[in-house]
Design a protein around this motif. Structure first.
Motif, mmCIF file in Angstrom:
data_model
loop_
_atom_site.group_PDB
_atom_site.id
_atom_site.type_symbol
_atom_site.label_atom_id
_atom_site.label_comp_id
_atom_site.label_asym_id
_atom_site.label_seq_id
_atom_site.Cartn_x
_atom_site.Cartn_y
_atom_site.Cartn_z
ATOM 1 N N LEU A 228 3.429 -1.410 3.896
ATOM 2 C CA LEU A 228 3.830 -1.016 2.623
ATOM 3 C C LEU A 228 3.743 -2.400 1.446
ATOM 4 N N VAL B 98 1.675 4.976 0.441
ATOM 5 C CA VAL B 98 2.841 5.645 0.655
ATOM 6 C C VAL B 98 2.668 6.662 1.936
ATOM 7 N N ALA C 50 2.901 4.575 5.253
ATOM 8 C CA ALA C 50 3.921 4.188 5.521
ATOM 9 C C ALA C 50 4.707 5.049 6.058
#
Length: 162
Positions: A62, A97, A100
């Motif tokens: 991330l 996102v 992650a």
């Protein structure tokens, strides 16, 4: 076939031999319980380390991928679609996102496995169970000799029949 102390099975052993055999077996039991506890703790530590590694990887992906991937992905989307550049940056951020999140889920799965596995508690329960069994252990009752029979006569009959 012979007993652990080397005497033939079925032969009468002295109290000292029986006590030595029981002590050796008890010692082996305790050593085996300790080895089991160590093995289960090692497995739990490995699972915990895997979980921590997955969480660390999720954070690193991330943090380190956001600037470079966001720019590349946003400009790529802009080239293919002619959308507003801000929308293209939001889409590239959403993709990062998502990656992650998948890595975080992997970390959660391994953390639950490590927490669920109660190795030391199982070993402690097993040791308590062994202690209870050993406390309740009683020697096998031996038949009492009849008052009119002599032990030597019984022994002579036993020797002649074998």
């Amino acid at each position: 076939m012979s007993a652990p102390d080397g005497s033939p099975v079925g032969a009468e052993r002295s109290i000292g031999q029986l006590f030595a055999s029981a002590t050796a077996e008890m010692s082996a039991l305790v050593h085996d319980e300790i080895a089991l506890a160590k093995a289960q703790l090692r497995r739990d530590v490995k699972r915990g380390a895997t979980s921590g590694g997955a969480f660390s990887a999720a954070g690193a992906v991330l943090i380190f991928s956001l600037p470079m991937l966001n720019f590349a992905l946003a400009y790529g989307i802009r080239t293919w679609s002619d959308w507003n550049l801000a929308v293209c940056f939001l889409l590239s951020f959403a993709a990062n996102v998502l990656v992650a999140g998948v890595l975080a889920l992997v970390g959660v799965v391994f953390a639950k496995k490590a927490k669920k596995s109660k190795g030391p508690q199982k070993v402690a329960a097993s040791m308590k169970e062994s202690a209870v069994v050993l406390q309740k252990a009683k020697p096998h009752p031996r038949p009492e000799l009849a008052q009119d029979r002599i032990p030597e006569a019984i022994e002579a009959v036993a020797r002649s029949s074998s």
